[in-house]
Design a protein around this motif. Structure first.
Motif, short mmCIF file in Angstrom:
data_model
loop_
_atom_site.label_atom_id
_atom_site.label_comp_id
_atom_site.label_asym_id
_atom_site.label_seq_id
_atom_site.Cartn_x
_atom_site.Cartn_y
_atom_site.Cartn_z
N UNK A 144 12.31 -1.88 -4.60
CA UNK A 144 11.18 -2.19 -5.59
C UNK A 144 11.15 -3.63 -5.80
N UNK A 145 9.96 -4.27 -5.60
CA UNK A 145 9.78 -5.97 -5.64
C UNK A 145 9.03 -5.99 -6.95
N UNK A 146 9.34 -6.38 -7.86
CA UNK A 146 8.52 -6.63 -9.04
C UNK A 146 7.55 -7.99 -8.84
N UNK A 147 6.16 -7.57 -9.09
CA UNK A 147 5.20 -8.47 -8.96
C UNK A 147 5.24 -9.64 -9.82
N UNK A 148 4.99 -10.79 -9.54
CA UNK A 148 4.99 -12.01 -10.43
C UNK A 148 3.63 -11.83 -11.31
N UNK A 149 3.55 -12.88 -12.21
CA UNK A 149 2.36 -12.86 -13.09
C UNK A 149 1.13 -13.36 -12.67
N UNK A 150 1.13 -14.23 -11.45
CA UNK A 150 0.05 -14.56 -10.66
C UNK A 150 -0.59 -13.34 -9.89
N UNK A 151 0.45 -12.65 -9.25
CA UNK A 151 -0.15 -11.49 -8.37
C UNK A 151 -0.97 -10.37 -9.42
N UNK A 152 -0.05 -10.06 -10.58
CA UNK A 152 -1.07 -9.51 -11.42
C UNK A 152 -2.09 -9.82 -11.91
N UNK A 153 -2.41 -10.99 -12.34
CA UNK A 153 -3.57 -11.75 -12.56
C UNK A 153 -4.64 -11.77 -11.49
N UNK A 154 -4.17 -11.84 -10.32
CA UNK A 154 -4.94 -11.65 -9.11
C UNK A 154 -5.71 -10.38 -8.93
N UNK A 155 -4.66 -9.41 -9.28
CA UNK A 155 -5.14 -7.89 -9.16
C UNK A 155 -6.09 -7.33 -10.43
N UNK A 156 -5.86 -8.06 -11.52
CA UNK A 156 -6.64 -7.66 -12.69
C UNK A 156 -8.08 -8.31 -12.38
N UNK A 157 -8.05 -9.51 -12.12
CA UNK A 157 -9.32 -10.09 -11.98
C UNK A 157 -10.18 -9.60 -10.90
N UNK A 158 -9.21 -9.07 -9.64
CA UNK A 158 -10.10 -8.43 -8.59
C UNK A 158 -10.96 -7.04 -9.31
N UNK A 159 -9.98 -6.29 -9.86
CA UNK A 159 -10.84 -5.08 -10.65
C UNK A 159 -11.74 -5.57 -11.32
N UNK A 160 -11.47 -6.31 -12.23
CA UNK A 160 -12.63 -6.78 -13.21
C UNK A 160 -13.73 -7.25 -12.53
N UNK A 161 -13.83 -7.93 -11.38
CA UNK A 161 -15.05 -8.48 -10.68
C UNK A 161 -15.59 -7.28 -9.91
N UNK A 162 -14.69 -6.29 -9.55
CA UNK A 162 -15.52 -5.36 -8.79
C UNK A 162 -16.47 -4.47 -9.96
N UNK A 163 -15.74 -4.36 -11.02
CA UNK A 163 -16.30 -3.77 -12.17
C UNK A 163 -17.72 -4.54 -12.40
N UNK A 164 -17.61 -5.56 -12.54
CA UNK A 164 -18.64 -6.40 -13.20
C UNK A 164 -19.86 -6.61 -12.27
N UNK A 165 -19.34 -6.67 -10.90
CA UNK A 165 -20.26 -6.76 -9.65
C UNK A 165 -21.17 -5.38 -9.44
N UNK A 166 -20.27 -4.40 -9.46
CA UNK A 166 -20.83 -3.05 -9.65
C UNK A 166 -22.13 -2.90 -10.63
#
Length: 83
Positions: free
Chosen positions: A8-30
């Motif tokens: 198990x590799x715990x993701x860092x805060x930057x990786x988590x923020x990138x994923x959150x922004x990716x899903x947020x922009x996916x939802x917004x763009x849709x």
């Protein structure tokens, strides 16, 4: 037997923020493309192009491989649903 499992590799805060922004922009763009041109998938494709290899390459390679694999599973499920 020690090397049989995937550690198990715990993701860092930057990786988590990138994923959150990716899903947020996916939802917004849709939502934006669905209301503007009645084609929500176009906005999601644009966000994928921006976050992926063609433009900014923001997502890590292993995340991109995961999303591609999930997309293939989704296509297979759509095919089975059509039969």
């Amino acid at each position: 037997m020690a090397g049989v499992f995937l550690p198990y590799h715990e993701p860092g805060i930057v990786e988590i923020l990138i994923l959150v922004s990716f899903f947020f922009f996916l939802s917004l763009a849709r939502w934006v493309s669905a209301t503007a041109i009645q084609a929500g998938i176009i906005g999601q494709i644009v966000v994928g192009i921006i976050y992926g290899v063609p433009l900014a390459n923001i997502l890590q390679h292993n995340w991109q491989e995961t999303f591609v694999s999930l997309g293939y599973v989704g296509l297979i499920l759509i095919i089975f649903e059509g039969n």
